[in-house]
Motif scaffolding. Structure first.
Motif, PDB file in Angstrom:
ATOM      1  N   TYR A  24     -77.104   4.092 -46.721  1.00 51.58           N
ATOM      2  CA  TYR A  24     -78.026   3.244 -47.472  1.00 51.58           C
ATOM      3  C   TYR A  24     -77.826   1.773 -47.679  1.00 51.58           C
ATOM      4  CZ  TYR A  24     -75.879   4.221 -52.265  1.00 51.58           C
ATOM      5  OH  TYR A  24     -75.237   4.115 -53.176  1.00 51.58           O
ATOM      6  N   LEU A  25     -76.495   1.190 -47.424  1.00 46.89           N
ATOM      7  CA  LEU A  25     -76.334  -0.110 -47.724  1.00 46.89           C
ATOM      8  C   LEU A  25     -76.109  -0.889 -46.124  1.00 46.89           C
ATOM      9  CD1 LEU A  25     -73.746   0.241 -50.327  1.00 46.89           C
ATOM     10  CD2 LEU A  25     -75.927  -1.011 -50.378  1.00 46.89           C
TER      11      LEU A  25
ATOM     12  N   PRO B 276     -82.019   0.799 -46.114  1.00 45.02           N
ATOM     13  CA  PRO B 276     -81.590  -0.972 -45.902  1.00 45.02           C
ATOM     14  C   PRO B 276     -82.207  -1.676 -44.874  1.00 45.02           C
ATOM     15  CG  PRO B 276     -79.972   0.563 -44.870  1.00 45.02           C
ATOM     16  CD  PRO B 276     -80.704   1.360 -45.492  1.00 45.02           C
TER      17      PRO B 276
ATOM     18  N   PHE C  59     -76.320  -5.198 -55.846  1.00 46.42           N
ATOM     19  CA  PHE C  59     -76.273  -3.697 -55.808  1.00 46.42           C
ATOM     20  C   PHE C  59     -75.550  -3.263 -57.085  1.00 46.42           C
ATOM     21  CE2 PHE C  59     -73.339  -0.195 -54.743  1.00 46.42           C
ATOM     22  CZ  PHE C  59     -74.198   0.870 -54.671  1.00 46.42           C
TER      23      PHE C  59
ATOM     24  N   THR D 227     -68.633   4.023 -52.982  1.00 43.50           N
ATOM     25  CA  THR D 227     -69.761   3.254 -52.898  1.00 43.50           C
ATOM     26  C   THR D 227     -69.910   1.787 -52.777  1.00 43.50           C
ATOM     27  OG1 THR D 227     -70.519   5.355 -53.904  1.00 43.50           O
ATOM     28  CG2 THR D 227     -72.340   3.319 -53.826  1.00 43.50           C
TER      29      THR D 227
ATOM     30  N   ASP E 284     -76.629   8.332 -53.901  1.00 40.53           N
ATOM     31  CA  ASP E 284     -75.777   8.510 -52.819  1.00 40.53           C
ATOM     32  C   ASP E 284     -76.195  10.036 -52.090  1.00 40.53           C
ATOM     33  OD1 ASP E 284     -74.454   6.628 -54.237  1.00 40.53           O
ATOM     34  OD2 ASP E 284     -72.672   6.654 -52.689  1.00 40.53           O
TER      35      ASP E 284
ATOM     36  N   SER F  75     -70.307  -1.535 -49.265  1.00 42.74           N
ATOM     37  CA  SER F  75     -71.209  -2.785 -49.038  1.00 42.74           C
ATOM     38  C   SER F  75     -70.451  -3.987 -48.566  1.00 42.74           C
ATOM     39  CB  SER F  75     -71.778  -3.348 -50.344  1.00 42.74           C
ATOM     40  OG  SER F  75     -70.657  -3.728 -51.119  1.00 42.74           O
TER      41      SER F  75
ATOM     42  N   GLY G 272     -73.071   5.924 -48.540  1.00 40.31           N
ATOM     43  CA  GLY G 272     -73.147   4.759 -48.943  1.00 40.31           C
ATOM     44  C   GLY G 272     -73.174   3.784 -47.641  1.00 40.31           C
TER      45      GLY G 272
ATOM     46  N   GLU H 244     -74.669  -0.062 -59.499  1.00 40.12           N
ATOM     47  CA  GLU H 244     -74.358   1.550 -59.338  1.00 40.12           C
ATOM     48  C   GLU H 244     -73.918   2.181 -60.877  1.00 40.12           C
ATOM     49  OE1 GLU H 244     -71.318   4.683 -57.187  1.00 40.12           O
ATOM     50  OE2 GLU H 244     -70.614   2.937 -57.815  1.00 40.12           O
TER      51      GLU H 244
END
Length: 435
Positions: free
Chosen positions: A56-57, A417, A265, A114, A313, A118, A53, A267
């Protein structure tokens, strides 16, 4: 949400509507650009949801179990978290600094790894409430960071589960369950006061009816905590639990009011928990629910000006095997031949997990004795372990909208990101607006 999960869900969804299944596509599989992301952590070859997480964030690879921190911090290192020098910023903060609205929607606890990646900076993903913290620790827990943190406190739309982590043990939630926190905090009430102090018009909701009747003209910020813990699986949820697509719809409607745009975002987090339990039926259904949420989002936005990226993820250990005829139940037995021990086997199975059954009199367990149609059936696994593990292979990425061609090829997960920021003209790095 491994590629195996996607392939099996196509069949599950297709067969649900009278097709053989393999020939259909999930909503996001029709996106024009696809890629593969490498998911490993700095200290682990198979990722957990905290390090992935963060990748990619926030665009930085981290150690397993850590959130929003560079790899200079090992899991459990409160002092490393407290110093603040190892914090990494990410898409949520970059969007806020650019004047965009921001939001999170999840089917897990909103403090789960996850979504927490952020907005939080935590040396341990398990520090969701102060009760989870080591004794004597002076680090802020994840729920506290969502309400009081620099990034968390400015998120406009928050929807998910995990009500318990926001209430003191002296308080009870709407269902009569006691809070989980050791302190005297009522973080739900504090969130409302904080949002008002920032000039927002906030609303707290806790069920589907309240969400659907939310007055978007009156409120511009919402905290929706729809369950004491994770939101129930779609196949088990009652009528007053909102589906992922319903939360997505309200989130987009609210965030779209910002003239500068938004970052959202979303999920489908219970895909992961179902796999950990080797409950393949639930995992495929939760994946279908995510595809439904993406389909709804596609109808609501203009992809000439809105970038949508769908990814995972990490993978899981579910396999899809055998030589069954087209149309065979994806959740049933293969129908070509039994194994060499003359016993049947299922098309879907796991490398490890709680579905392991010991051999009986030197023979493999006879799966014909099992109720594989049961919603909570744990699919067979090779290695006995209480919770199935993640897989280490690459995950798929699907993109549509401005600059979506950036997401083709094979690359590190933490590239994602930065590509989104480039397309959206946010963040401290090079962007399409600066080119």
């Amino acid at each position: 949400m491994s590629i195996t999960t996607l392939a099996a869900t196509r069949v599950y969804l297709g067969q649900k509507y009278g097709h053989k299944g393999e020939e259909i596509k999930l909503s996001f599989e029709a996106f024009p650009y696809t890629g593969l992301a490498k998911t490993y952590c700095v200290d682990s070859n198979v990722a957990d949801s905290a390090c992935s997480g963060t990748a990619y964030l926030a665009g930085v690879k981290a150690n397993s179990g850590t959130l929003g921190l560079s790899a200079a911090v090992k899991r459990g290192d409160c002092s490393g978290q407290k110093e603040g020098v190892h914090f990494v910023s990410g898409l949520m903060e970059w969007a806020q600094k650019a004047g965009k609205a921001t939001g999170i929607v999840t089917t897990t606890r909103i403090t789960h790894a996850t979504p927490a990646a952020s907005y939080a900076h935590s040396a341990d993903r398990k520090w969701e409430a102060d009760t989870d913290m080591p004794k004597g620790s002076r680090c802020d827990d994840i729920a506290l960071q969502l309400v009081r943190g620099r990034v968390g406190s400015r998120i406009d739309v928050i929807m998910g589960g995990g009500r318990k982590n926001f209430l003191s043990h002296k308080l009870k939630d709407i269902e009569g369950n006691p809070g989980y926190r050791r302190d005297n905090a009522d973080l739900i009430k504090e969130w409302q006061l904080n949002r008002k102090s920032l000039g927002a018009s906030p609303k707290y909701v806790y069920n589907r009816t309240q969400l659907q009747s939310l007055d978007l003209k009156k409120y511009d910020s919402v905290l929706g905590l729809f369950s004491y813990d994770h939101i129930p699986y779609h196949l088990e949820a009652g009528d007053d639990v909102p589906a992922l697509s319903e939360m997505t719809e309200k989130a987009i409607q609210m965030l779209s009011k910002n003239k500068n745009g938004y970052f959202l975002f979303i999920e489908g987090g219970r895909i992961d928990t179902a796999h950990h339990e080797t409950k393949a039926r639930k995992a495929l259904d939760e994946t279908a629910e995510l595809a439904k949420a993406v389909e709804l989002a596609l109808r609501m936005v203009d992809t000439e000006e809105t970038l949508i990226v769908v990814t995972s993820d990490h993978s899981h250990t579910m396999s899809y095997s055998g030589y069954s005829k087209r149309g065979t139940d994806i959740l049933g037995f293969t129908n070509i031949m039994n194994a060499s021990d003359n016993m049947p086997y299922t098309t879907l199975s796991y490398a490890n997990g709680p579905g392991y059954k010991p051999h009986e009199e030197f023979q493999r367990h006879n799966l014909m004795l099992d109720d594989i149609g049961n919603l909570n059936y744990t699919y067979p696994s090779l290695v006995p372990i209480a919770r199935e593990t993640h897989g280490g292979e690459d995950v798929a990425i699907f993109a549509k909208g401005p600059w979506s061609h950036l997401f083709t090829g094979n690359y590190e997960q933490n590239f994602i990101p930065h590509a989104i920021a480039f397309a959206a003209c946010i963040g401290p790095g090079f962007t399409s607006c600066k080119s």
